[in-house]
Design a protein around this motif. Sequence first.
Motif, mmCIF file in Angstrom:
data_model
loop_
_atom_site.group_PDB
_atom_site.id
_atom_site.type_symbol
_atom_site.label_atom_id
_atom_site.label_comp_id
_atom_site.label_asym_id
_atom_site.label_seq_id
_atom_site.Cartn_x
_atom_site.Cartn_y
_atom_site.Cartn_z
ATOM 1 N N ALA A 195 0.639 -1.280 0.026
ATOM 2 C CA ALA A 195 0.037 0.074 -0.064
ATOM 3 C C ALA A 195 0.986 1.414 0.091
ATOM 4 N N VAL A 196 1.861 1.282 0.777
ATOM 5 C CA VAL A 196 2.964 2.549 0.623
ATOM 6 C C VAL A 196 3.604 2.516 -0.698
ATOM 7 N N ASP A 197 3.932 1.566 -1.267
ATOM 8 C CA ASP A 197 4.628 1.524 -2.610
ATOM 9 C C ASP A 197 3.515 2.104 -3.809
ATOM 10 N N ALA A 198 2.227 1.729 -3.461
ATOM 11 C CA ALA A 198 1.032 2.204 -4.447
ATOM 12 C C ALA A 198 0.773 3.500 -4.331
ATOM 13 N N HIS A 199 1.110 4.143 -2.993
ATOM 14 C CA HIS A 199 0.881 5.437 -2.692
ATOM 15 C C HIS A 199 -0.917 5.335 -2.368
ATOM 16 N N GLU A 200 -1.226 4.531 -1.570
ATOM 17 C CA GLU A 200 -2.672 4.163 -1.073
ATOM 18 C C GLU A 200 -2.814 4.444 0.348
ATOM 19 N N PRO A 201 -2.864 5.618 0.816
ATOM 20 C CA PRO A 201 -2.935 5.979 2.122
ATOM 21 C C PRO A 201 -4.115 5.409 2.942
ATOM 22 N N GLN A 202 -5.299 5.385 2.357
ATOM 23 C CA GLN A 202 -6.406 4.759 3.057
ATOM 24 C C GLN A 202 -6.175 3.343 3.108
ATOM 25 N N GLU A 203 -5.594 2.468 2.269
ATOM 26 C CA GLU A 203 -5.389 1.219 2.551
ATOM 27 C C GLU A 203 -4.159 0.922 3.651
ATOM 28 N N VAL A 204 -2.969 1.832 3.670
ATOM 29 C CA VAL A 204 -2.197 1.684 4.466
ATOM 30 C C VAL A 204 -3.067 2.060 5.703
ATOM 31 N N ALA A 205 -3.936 2.882 5.886
ATOM 32 C CA ALA A 205 -4.565 2.930 7.265
ATOM 33 C C ALA A 205 -5.440 2.217 7.876
ATOM 34 N N ASP A 257 -7.476 2.799 17.231
ATOM 35 C CA ASP A 257 -6.973 3.658 18.173
ATOM 36 C C ASP A 257 -5.363 3.631 17.975
ATOM 37 N N ALA A 258 -4.761 2.971 17.019
ATOM 38 C CA ALA A 258 -3.354 3.036 16.533
ATOM 39 C C ALA A 258 -2.727 4.173 17.140
ATOM 40 N N VAL A 259 -1.592 4.147 17.923
ATOM 41 C CA VAL A 259 -0.675 5.090 18.316
ATOM 42 C C VAL A 259 0.578 5.044 17.005
ATOM 43 N N PHE A 260 0.407 6.030 16.293
ATOM 44 C CA PHE A 260 1.513 6.278 15.072
ATOM 45 C C PHE A 260 2.346 7.370 15.273
ATOM 46 N N GLN A 261 3.688 7.048 14.886
ATOM 47 C CA GLN A 261 4.868 7.811 15.237
ATOM 48 C C GLN A 261 5.634 7.788 13.719
ATOM 49 N N GLY A 262 5.435 8.599 13.072
ATOM 50 C CA GLY A 262 6.569 8.483 11.614
ATOM 51 C C GLY A 262 7.632 9.535 11.968
ATOM 52 N N LEU A 263 7.930 10.198 10.974
ATOM 53 C CA LEU A 263 8.922 11.268 11.270
ATOM 54 C C LEU A 263 8.372 12.639 11.518
ATOM 55 N N PRO A 303 -7.114 8.100 10.849
ATOM 56 C CA PRO A 303 -7.077 9.281 10.084
ATOM 57 C C PRO A 303 -5.822 9.762 10.061
ATOM 58 N N GLY A 304 -4.915 9.979 11.127
ATOM 59 C CA GLY A 304 -3.542 10.282 11.024
ATOM 60 C C GLY A 304 -2.655 9.581 10.328
ATOM 61 N N VAL A 305 -2.979 8.420 10.334
ATOM 62 C CA VAL A 305 -2.168 7.369 9.443
ATOM 63 C C VAL A 305 -2.070 7.847 8.073
ATOM 64 N N ALA A 306 -3.655 7.784 7.607
ATOM 65 C CA ALA A 306 -3.914 8.133 6.195
ATOM 66 C C ALA A 306 -3.461 9.639 6.041
ATOM 67 N N GLU A 307 -3.342 10.407 6.710
ATOM 68 C CA GLU A 307 -2.904 11.744 6.325
ATOM 69 C C GLU A 307 -1.376 11.708 6.408
ATOM 70 N N TYR A 308 -0.740 10.856 7.160
ATOM 71 C CA TYR A 308 0.778 10.886 7.311
ATOM 72 C C TYR A 308 1.153 10.342 5.607
ATOM 73 N N TYR A 309 0.508 9.245 5.335
ATOM 74 C CA TYR A 309 0.842 8.627 4.058
ATOM 75 C C TYR A 309 0.621 9.372 2.948
ATOM 76 N N ALA A 310 -0.635 9.849 2.859
ATOM 77 C CA ALA A 310 -1.080 10.860 1.999
ATOM 78 C C ALA A 310 -0.003 12.129 1.466
ATOM 79 N N SER A 311 0.530 12.597 2.770
ATOM 80 C CA SER A 311 1.668 13.825 2.430
ATOM 81 C C SER A 311 2.861 13.233 1.829
ATOM 82 N N GLN A 312 3.117 11.816 1.813
ATOM 83 C CA GLN A 312 4.364 11.287 1.331
ATOM 84 C C GLN A 312 4.426 11.506 -0.011
#
Length: 125
Positions: free
Chosen positions: A22-32, A38-44, A52-61
């Motif tokens: 899903a990351v490679d295909a740039h599909e943020p909703q699929e990643v999420a 209630d996942a705790v997500f800490q990217g960079l 929603p925060g996970v999807a937003e993070y990967y949409a910005s990549q």
Amino acid sequence: MNSTTKDDELVLRDVLDRWKAAVDAHEPQEVARLFTEDAVFQGLHPYSVGRPGVAEYYASQPLGMTAAYRILETRRLAGDLVLGYLDAEFTFTDRAPVVVKISVLAKRLEDGWHLAHYQVSRLEQ
């Protein structure tokens, strides 16, 4: 158990291979969808809680970013919880790769394994 086992690696590979695809295909909703509600997500960037925060993070990549990972350690914390420690590399079309360490906590839900915790560490060389 206090060591890496093949069963625990299989659990992590199942969810992480889907995460990578899903990351490679740039599909943020699929990643999420691979994360718990209630996942705790800490990217960079600053952390978030929930899909929603996970999807937003990967949409910005950037488009063209791809991920590769290698499982270094696993621990079965309970029957429905597997901790993983990974080497990961994110590659881009226009800049040098980013090499990080990632800790994940996979949790078994009714519909399969999901990530309940994800934390990236960028170690200075």
